[in-house]
Motif scaffolding. Structure first.
Motif, mmCIF file in Angstrom:
data_model
loop_
_atom_site.group_PDB
_atom_site.id
_atom_site.type_symbol
_atom_site.label_atom_id
_atom_site.label_comp_id
_atom_site.label_asym_id
_atom_site.label_seq_id
_atom_site.Cartn_x
_atom_site.Cartn_y
_atom_site.Cartn_z
ATOM 1 N N LYS A 38 0.831 -1.216 0.000
ATOM 2 C CA LYS A 38 0.000 0.000 0.000
ATOM 3 C C LYS A 38 0.863 1.263 0.000
ATOM 4 O O LYS A 38 0.661 2.173 0.811
ATOM 5 C CB LYS A 38 -0.926 -0.005 1.217
ATOM 6 N N THR A 39 1.831 1.295 -0.902
ATOM 7 C CA THR A 39 2.712 2.461 -0.966
ATOM 8 C C THR A 39 2.398 3.295 -2.212
ATOM 9 O O THR A 39 2.010 2.756 -3.247
ATOM 10 C CB THR A 39 4.189 2.041 -1.033
ATOM 11 N N ASP A 40 2.600 4.604 -2.109
ATOM 12 C CA ASP A 40 2.491 5.481 -3.279
ATOM 13 C C ASP A 40 3.826 5.557 -3.995
ATOM 14 O O ASP A 40 3.878 5.776 -5.200
ATOM 15 C CB ASP A 40 2.079 6.892 -2.837
ATOM 16 N N TYR A 41 4.914 5.404 -3.258
ATOM 17 C CA TYR A 41 6.263 5.448 -3.837
ATOM 18 C C TYR A 41 7.040 4.231 -3.355
ATOM 19 O O TYR A 41 7.225 4.046 -2.152
ATOM 20 C CB TYR A 41 6.997 6.724 -3.403
ATOM 21 N N SER A 42 7.476 3.397 -4.296
ATOM 22 C CA SER A 42 8.251 2.188 -3.963
ATOM 23 C C SER A 42 9.721 2.491 -4.144
ATOM 24 O O SER A 42 10.143 2.902 -5.228
ATOM 25 C CB SER A 42 7.853 1.037 -4.887
ATOM 26 N N LEU A 43 10.495 2.263 -3.097
ATOM 27 C CA LEU A 43 11.878 2.755 -3.069
ATOM 28 C C LEU A 43 12.885 1.623 -3.211
ATOM 29 O O LEU A 43 12.677 0.514 -2.710
ATOM 30 C CB LEU A 43 12.119 3.486 -1.747
ATOM 31 N N VAL A 44 13.996 1.952 -3.878
ATOM 32 C CA VAL A 44 15.078 0.977 -4.056
ATOM 33 C C VAL A 44 16.393 1.579 -3.577
ATOM 34 O O VAL A 44 16.520 2.799 -3.409
ATOM 35 C CB VAL A 44 15.223 0.526 -5.532
ATOM 36 N N ASP A 45 17.365 0.703 -3.383
ATOM 37 C CA ASP A 45 18.692 1.101 -2.910
ATOM 38 C C ASP A 45 19.286 2.198 -3.809
ATOM 39 O O ASP A 45 19.209 2.112 -5.029
ATOM 40 C CB ASP A 45 19.604 -0.124 -2.929
ATOM 41 N N GLY A 46 19.856 3.218 -3.183
ATOM 42 C CA GLY A 46 20.535 4.269 -3.943
ATOM 43 C C GLY A 46 19.629 5.419 -4.339
ATOM 44 O O GLY A 46 20.109 6.461 -4.810
ATOM 45 N N GLN A 47 18.334 5.264 -4.154
ATOM 46 C CA GLN A 47 17.387 6.321 -4.501
ATOM 47 C C GLN A 47 17.466 7.448 -3.479
ATOM 48 O O GLN A 47 17.879 7.233 -2.341
ATOM 49 C CB GLN A 47 15.985 5.709 -4.501
ATOM 50 N N LYS A 48 17.064 8.655 -3.918
ATOM 51 C CA LYS A 48 17.020 9.795 -3.010
ATOM 52 C C LYS A 48 15.604 10.351 -3.028
ATOM 53 O O LYS A 48 15.005 10.437 -4.096
ATOM 54 C CB LYS A 48 18.004 10.859 -3.509
ATOM 55 N N ILE A 49 15.071 10.702 -1.877
ATOM 56 C CA ILE A 49 13.759 11.348 -1.845
ATOM 57 C C ILE A 49 13.912 12.706 -1.174
ATOM 58 O O ILE A 49 14.784 12.907 -0.334
ATOM 59 C CB ILE A 49 12.692 10.491 -1.109
#
Ligand SMILES: [Zn+2]
Length: 256
Positions: free
Chosen positions: A85-96
């Motif tokens: 139930k996420t709006d943004y799925s994050l992976v290693d190395g990503q920046k938010i």
């Protein structure tokens, strides 16, 4: 100015809230009630986003209710997770980045406790869920010793000054175990006294710093010969490199 503080949840969880004068971010709301109570008191604060570290229910249990009450709330969490139930799925190395706070986080994939586990970090702060605890680490539910050890190495490589926001108040129990391994560590003995005082006053032992953890947390000291020797003697078998040492240490802690 951005500040971080804890809301207590369940027996010993902390829901970390990152807040300035008008907005907040919520890390791992395992239950919604403490967050709703808080926001009802702080009516000038708008919640912007939820940051999820991993799929366990004591970290995501409050998400549904909170997003119903606050429909503009965005949910960030790991990609390839049982929690979807996420709006943004994050992976290693990503920046938010969050404009409301002029605040960025880097994403670090740190599997071991669970396979989806991620950490959110910047130059000042690390939100590491159930992977690294003060003087301990999470249980190895889904990973292997090799995977978990590698994740802890990644966290150990961050700056000494980093404030570490763990998701549970497990420090005193972790210290009791660490003292059976690292018996003569004066920094650990001193910290045991400090934590005892804090807990007697019902104060959190967190955040900790990476500098302190590097001095007292056996789970991120598995590369040190004296720790390997002490684990070997406790384990009854010689361990001589970090992965083996981590595996023995984790097994010893599991039966402690
Ligand atoms: Zn967990």
């Amino acid at each position: 100015m951005n500040q971080v503080f804890a809301l207590k949840a369940f027996e010993d969880n902390y829901i970390w809230v990152i807040q300035n004068q008008s907005h907040c971010l919520i890390v791992d709301p395992g239950e919604s009630a403490p967050v709703i109570d808080y926001l009802n008191q702080q009516t000038q604060i708008t919640p912007v986003a939820i940051l999820i570290t991993h799929h366990h229910s004591d970290h995501v249990g409050g998400v549904q209710k909170l997003t119903q009450i606050y429909p503009n709330l965005k949910v960030y969490g790991p990609k390839d997770s049982p929690f979807t139930k996420t709006d943004y799925s994050l992976v290693d190395g990503q920046k938010i980045h969050f404009n409301e706070f002029n605040l960025s986080f880097d994403i670090c994939h740190i599997p071991g406790h669970t396979l989806d586990h991620i950490a959110y970090y910047n130059d000042d702060w690390l939100f590491c869920g159930d992977t690294l605890f003060s003087v301990g680490c999470g249980r190895m539910f889904e990973g292997t010793a090799s995977i978990f050890q590698h994740s802890l190495e990644k966290l150990r490589a961050l700056s000494d000054d980093t404030l570490v926001f763990c998701a549970h108040e497990y420090t005193q129990a972790n210290i009791r175990f660490a003292l059976t391994i690292d018996t003569d560590n004066q920094t650990l003995l001193n910290h045991a006294n400090k934590v005892k005082q804090l807990r007697q006053n019902n104060q959190a032992s967190l955040p900790t710093t990476l500098k302190l953890e590097k001095a007292i947390n056996p789970f991120i000291r598995t590369h040190i010969a004296s720790i390997q020797a002490q684990v070997s003697s406790k384990w009854g078998q010689v361990v001589s490199e970090p992965i083996e040492t981590f595996a023995a240490l984790r097994a010893l802690k599991d039966r402690f």
